[in-house]
Design an enzyme around this catalytic site. Sequence first.
Site, mmCIF file in Angstrom:
data_model
loop_
_atom_site.group_PDB
_atom_site.id
_atom_site.type_symbol
_atom_site.label_atom_id
_atom_site.label_comp_id
_atom_site.label_asym_id
_atom_site.label_seq_id
_atom_site.Cartn_x
_atom_site.Cartn_y
_atom_site.Cartn_z
ATOM 1 C CE LYS A 177 -3.846 2.057 2.660
ATOM 2 N NZ LYS A 177 -4.750 1.886 3.820
ATOM 3 C CB SER A 218 -8.081 3.842 2.953
ATOM 4 O OG SER A 218 -7.246 3.190 3.875
ATOM 5 C CB SER A 247 -8.474 0.960 5.740
ATOM 6 O OG SER A 247 -9.197 2.132 5.553
HETATM 7 N N1 GLN Z 1 -13.194 4.476 6.468
HETATM 8 C C1 GLN Z 1 -12.581 4.898 7.672
HETATM 9 C C2 GLN Z 1 -12.171 6.349 7.561
HETATM 10 O O1 GLN Z 1 -12.456 6.924 6.576
HETATM 11 C C3 GLN Z 1 -11.425 4.018 8.022
HETATM 12 C C4 GLN Z 1 -10.236 4.293 7.197
HETATM 13 C C5 GLN Z 1 -9.069 3.439 7.593
HETATM 14 O O2 GLN Z 1 -9.210 2.414 8.239
HETATM 15 N N2 GLN Z 1 -7.890 3.906 7.222
HETATM 16 O O3 GLN Z 1 -11.579 6.900 8.431
#
Ligand code: GLN
Length: 485
Positions: A76, A151, A175
């Site tokens: 990532k 994400s 995410s």
């Molecule tokens: N969807 C969540 C957010 O927008 C979690 C994102 C994540 O785990 N990095 O914060």
Amino acid sequence: MHELTIAEMARGLREKRFSSVELTQGFLDRIAALDGQYNSFITVCAEQALAEAAAADAALAAGDAGALAGIPIAHKDIFCTDGVRTSCASKMLDNFVPPYDATVVTRLKQAGTVMLGKTNMDEFAMGSSNETSFYGAVRNPWDRERVPGGSSGGSAAAVAARLAPAATGTDTGGSIRQPAALCGITGLKPTYGRVSRLGMIAFASSLDQGGPMARSAQDCALLMNSMAGFDPLDSTSAQREVPDYSAGLAQSLEGLRIGLPREYFGAGLDPDTAKAIHAALAELEKLGATLVDISLAHSDLAIPTYYVIAPAEASTNLSRYDGVRYGYRCEDPADLLDLYTRSRGEGFGDEVNRRILVGTYALSAGYYDAYYKKAQQARRLIKQGFDACFEQVDVIAGPTTPGPAFGLGAKKDDPVAMYLEDVYTLAVNLAGLPAMSIPAGLADNCPVGLQLIGRHFDEARLLNIAHRFQSATDWHQLTPPGGAA
Ligand code: GLN
């Protein structure tokens, strides 16, 4: 070759059925031919990957190869990679080339993996659909008109489309698990502190945790064996021995108590997703587990609590991007203040700016007690809710997401609808627990993820349950229609 699991690839390499150079070239060819459809990579490292593959082949021939020697993977684009641009999918870091590797990257390198490239993601890991990336949205290999989740959407899509056998991800509020669920792959969010955060660009430091995304629990275990462990350079890293995650995979589930929180099966859960989850749970029952109805106290507090704490931490973490030290700098600043405001205003996208505004507000002198302090108190209650459940059961199970992948653009302009996507995943991060998502069926022709939540440091147990489930079912073997062409 792209259909093989990591375990099978490792065997093939050791038996000299193919070389790492051949394997790596195969994936690079697939990325070149197919990733135009998905946009799952931000950077592809073809030359470097082939050089690493040749080195792995030499080590294999010499008999001194690491456990994952010659296995191609993707990282990532939130993990710093020495000499390779690390953008966090932001214009702010579009030109950032780190001078060092994240610990996760170092460890996987030492194990012999080959880095295919860096995967697309939501900007600074903020999002649930991979639509906030500076480099454009990622498409779901199951249906290119739908989101892959976020994400870590690029990592999930790349693995689902067989452009990489595995990838790293990070999970601050879901995410790893949510995109794994929506793309039909297996993802593990480890206990907070189990995997080093050094060199993993910070979003919300008390919640962020890196972990593996692959096609099976067996592959996640192999990756965890290298990724997990104490790092003296990360003060929140846990000083605890790392078990052999592969060793206990086949253990029987006889006597296992699985708690089903009624709060995870209520209104808001898509009926077809619920059906798939219940069928998966029945399968676990057949394998010897006992299902227990439980209540997870305070789970209704997860979304409001997370969306105060995560933006608060993000607002402080992101203060380092000031246009001075590194990253994006605006053209011709009039003075220092102009340099700060324009560099940040132009360098960050809308969702990142929204989080900074919310976080700064929650931390401001007049509102700190009303928001941030309250959220910290609620966080404690959420953790206690889990503690009470784990007195009754060994693991907790339920859906990873309220429904299958949604359409591109469907929730883009409605932050609250987007935040609701995380309703089943956020509490886990607030409590620092480990959790997995595994493919458990289809709804609306797209994958459904079963979430398993464990006690602190009980990753081995989650992997064991997931592996037994995957030995008895073939949901994790399904290929996206046309996606793996
Ligand atoms: N969807 C969540 C957010 O927008 C979690 C994102 C994540 O785990 N990095 O914060």
